[in-house]
Scaffold this motif. Sequence first.
Motif, PDB file in Angstrom:
ATOM      1  N   GLN A 162      19.871   9.667 -20.218  1.00  0.00           N
ATOM      2  CA  GLN A 162      19.324  10.064 -18.916  1.00  0.00           C
ATOM      3  C   GLN A 162      19.528   8.999 -17.839  1.00  0.00           C
ATOM      4  O   GLN A 162      20.007   9.317 -16.732  1.00  0.00           O
ATOM      5  N   PRO A 163      19.178   7.727 -18.093  1.00  0.00           N
ATOM      6  CA  PRO A 163      19.443   6.725 -17.054  1.00  0.00           C
ATOM      7  C   PRO A 163      20.924   6.622 -16.706  1.00  0.00           C
ATOM      8  O   PRO A 163      21.280   6.459 -15.527  1.00  0.00           O
ATOM      9  N   LEU A 164      21.788   6.732 -17.703  1.00  0.00           N
ATOM     10  CA  LEU A 164      23.221   6.630 -17.437  1.00  0.00           C
ATOM     11  C   LEU A 164      23.710   7.794 -16.579  1.00  0.00           C
ATOM     12  O   LEU A 164      24.581   7.620 -15.723  1.00  0.00           O
ATOM     13  N   GLN A 165      23.132   8.985 -16.783  1.00  0.00           N
ATOM     14  CA  GLN A 165      23.492  10.119 -15.943  1.00  0.00           C
ATOM     15  C   GLN A 165      23.109   9.862 -14.487  1.00  0.00           C
ATOM     16  O   GLN A 165      23.858  10.203 -13.559  1.00  0.00           O
ATOM     17  N   THR A 166      21.937   9.250 -14.278  1.00  0.00           N
ATOM     18  CA  THR A 166      21.510   8.916 -12.918  1.00  0.00           C
ATOM     19  C   THR A 166      22.442   7.894 -12.291  1.00  0.00           C
ATOM     20  O   THR A 166      22.833   8.012 -11.121  1.00  0.00           O
ATOM     21  N   VAL A 167      22.821   6.870 -13.058  1.00  0.00           N
ATOM     22  CA  VAL A 167      23.752   5.855 -12.549  1.00  0.00           C
ATOM     23  C   VAL A 167      25.083   6.488 -12.176  1.00  0.00           C
ATOM     24  O   VAL A 167      25.655   6.200 -11.115  1.00  0.00           O
ATOM     25  N   GLU A 168      25.584   7.380 -13.026  1.00  0.00           N
ATOM     26  CA  GLU A 168      26.860   8.036 -12.742  1.00  0.00           C
ATOM     27  C   GLU A 168      26.791   8.874 -11.463  1.00  0.00           C
ATOM     28  O   GLU A 168      27.696   8.829 -10.626  1.00  0.00           O
ATOM     29  N   SER A 169      25.705   9.637 -11.328  1.00  0.00           N
ATOM     30  CA  SER A 169      25.603  10.510 -10.156  1.00  0.00           C
ATOM     31  C   SER A 169      25.431   9.730  -8.858  1.00  0.00           C
ATOM     32  O   SER A 169      25.899  10.154  -7.802  1.00  0.00           O
ATOM     33  N   CYS A 170      24.757   8.581  -8.953  1.00  0.00           N
ATOM     34  CA  CYS A 170      24.461   7.804  -7.740  1.00  0.00           C
ATOM     35  C   CYS A 170      25.528   6.773  -7.404  1.00  0.00           C
ATOM     36  O   CYS A 170      25.760   6.489  -6.219  1.00  0.00           O
ATOM     37  N   TYR A 171      26.191   6.203  -8.423  1.00  0.00           N
ATOM     38  CA  TYR A 171      26.999   5.007  -8.166  1.00  0.00           C
ATOM     39  C   TYR A 171      28.423   5.059  -8.720  1.00  0.00           C
ATOM     40  O   TYR A 171      29.177   4.105  -8.535  1.00  0.00           O
ATOM     41  N   ALA A 172      28.804   6.135  -9.392  1.00  0.00           N
ATOM     42  CA  ALA A 172      30.173   6.206  -9.909  1.00  0.00           C
ATOM     43  C   ALA A 172      31.191   6.113  -8.778  1.00  0.00           C
ATOM     44  O   ALA A 172      32.284   5.539  -8.950  1.00  0.00           O
ATOM     45  N   ALA A 173      30.857   6.640  -7.613  1.00  0.00           N
ATOM     46  CA  ALA A 173      31.775   6.596  -6.473  1.00  0.00           C
ATOM     47  C   ALA A 173      32.044   5.170  -6.005  1.00  0.00           C
ATOM     48  O   ALA A 173      33.054   4.919  -5.334  1.00  0.00           O
TER      49      ALA A 173
END
Length: 295
Positions: A162-173
């Motif tokens: 779950q935290p990794l999904q949040t990081v991906e959605s917010c900061y992968a760009a």
Amino acid sequence: MDNRSQQNPDSLNQAIEQLERQLRRIRDSAPDLMELARIGTEPPPSPRVVRFPRRRERPMGEGACNAVLLDYLYGIDSTLRTMLPDGPTDELFRYASTAAPPRALRSRRQLLAREIDRTCELLGGQARILCVGCGHLREADISRALRHGQFRDFLALDAQPQPLQTVESCYAALGIQTVKCSLDDLFYGRAELCHFDLIYSAGLYEVLDEQDARDLTRNLFARLQPGGRLLMSNFLPGIPDIAYLEGLLDWRPHYRSDSALLDLLLGIPYNDIGSARVFHDLGNCVAFLEVTRYG
């Protein structure tokens, strides 16, 4: 404060301060009683109370503070505040979020962003950085170097999806990469996670016992480039207002003194250490251990 005001507090803040003192006395003089209260049957939920996300004991993942709770304390997610009724419940949340420990967590976030920026600036945008137990990685919001892509690699590591999904959605760009990895994975594998200029961990050490904390320190230090830095944080013993937060959040971190943090380096060969220091946040609630690999 006179006896009358102690018996009849004029405000919720005053009542909480009295409760804090009582909890601290009970914790210091009768820890078994506190444990009995913790494991007792929980009261039925009240529709007037909005509960904080509870800390979960785990070897790695959300760290000492649940990542969702940290968002609330950072002021990132305002959903909870809109759900709170006016009056005592709102005042209770305001007290819990403005006490010394939550202020220290916000200060820690700012310091981590500064250290990321400093590393990226020193290495001319070629820094390789690893965050261990990243949670929602909210320091990325206030790091100038991360916003402008002034780094070579940034890996956010966590054991929970779950935290990794949040990081991906917010900061992968921004170019930040996520890695799902448990503590055992780090101890016994993942040889490709190496040659970093900065490795940092905020909160994870507070859920580790001394042996695991020492093993993790040795393992992360070995993953540094020569000249690279390892930075970790831990709440200090005896900080104010923590007894109330322990009860509210079921938050029971491993507190560590300066000397206890330095003891985490005992498994590292002395000649491999270029420098080591412990420093505190301005409120003297959180200690930081910074160690540099010789080279």
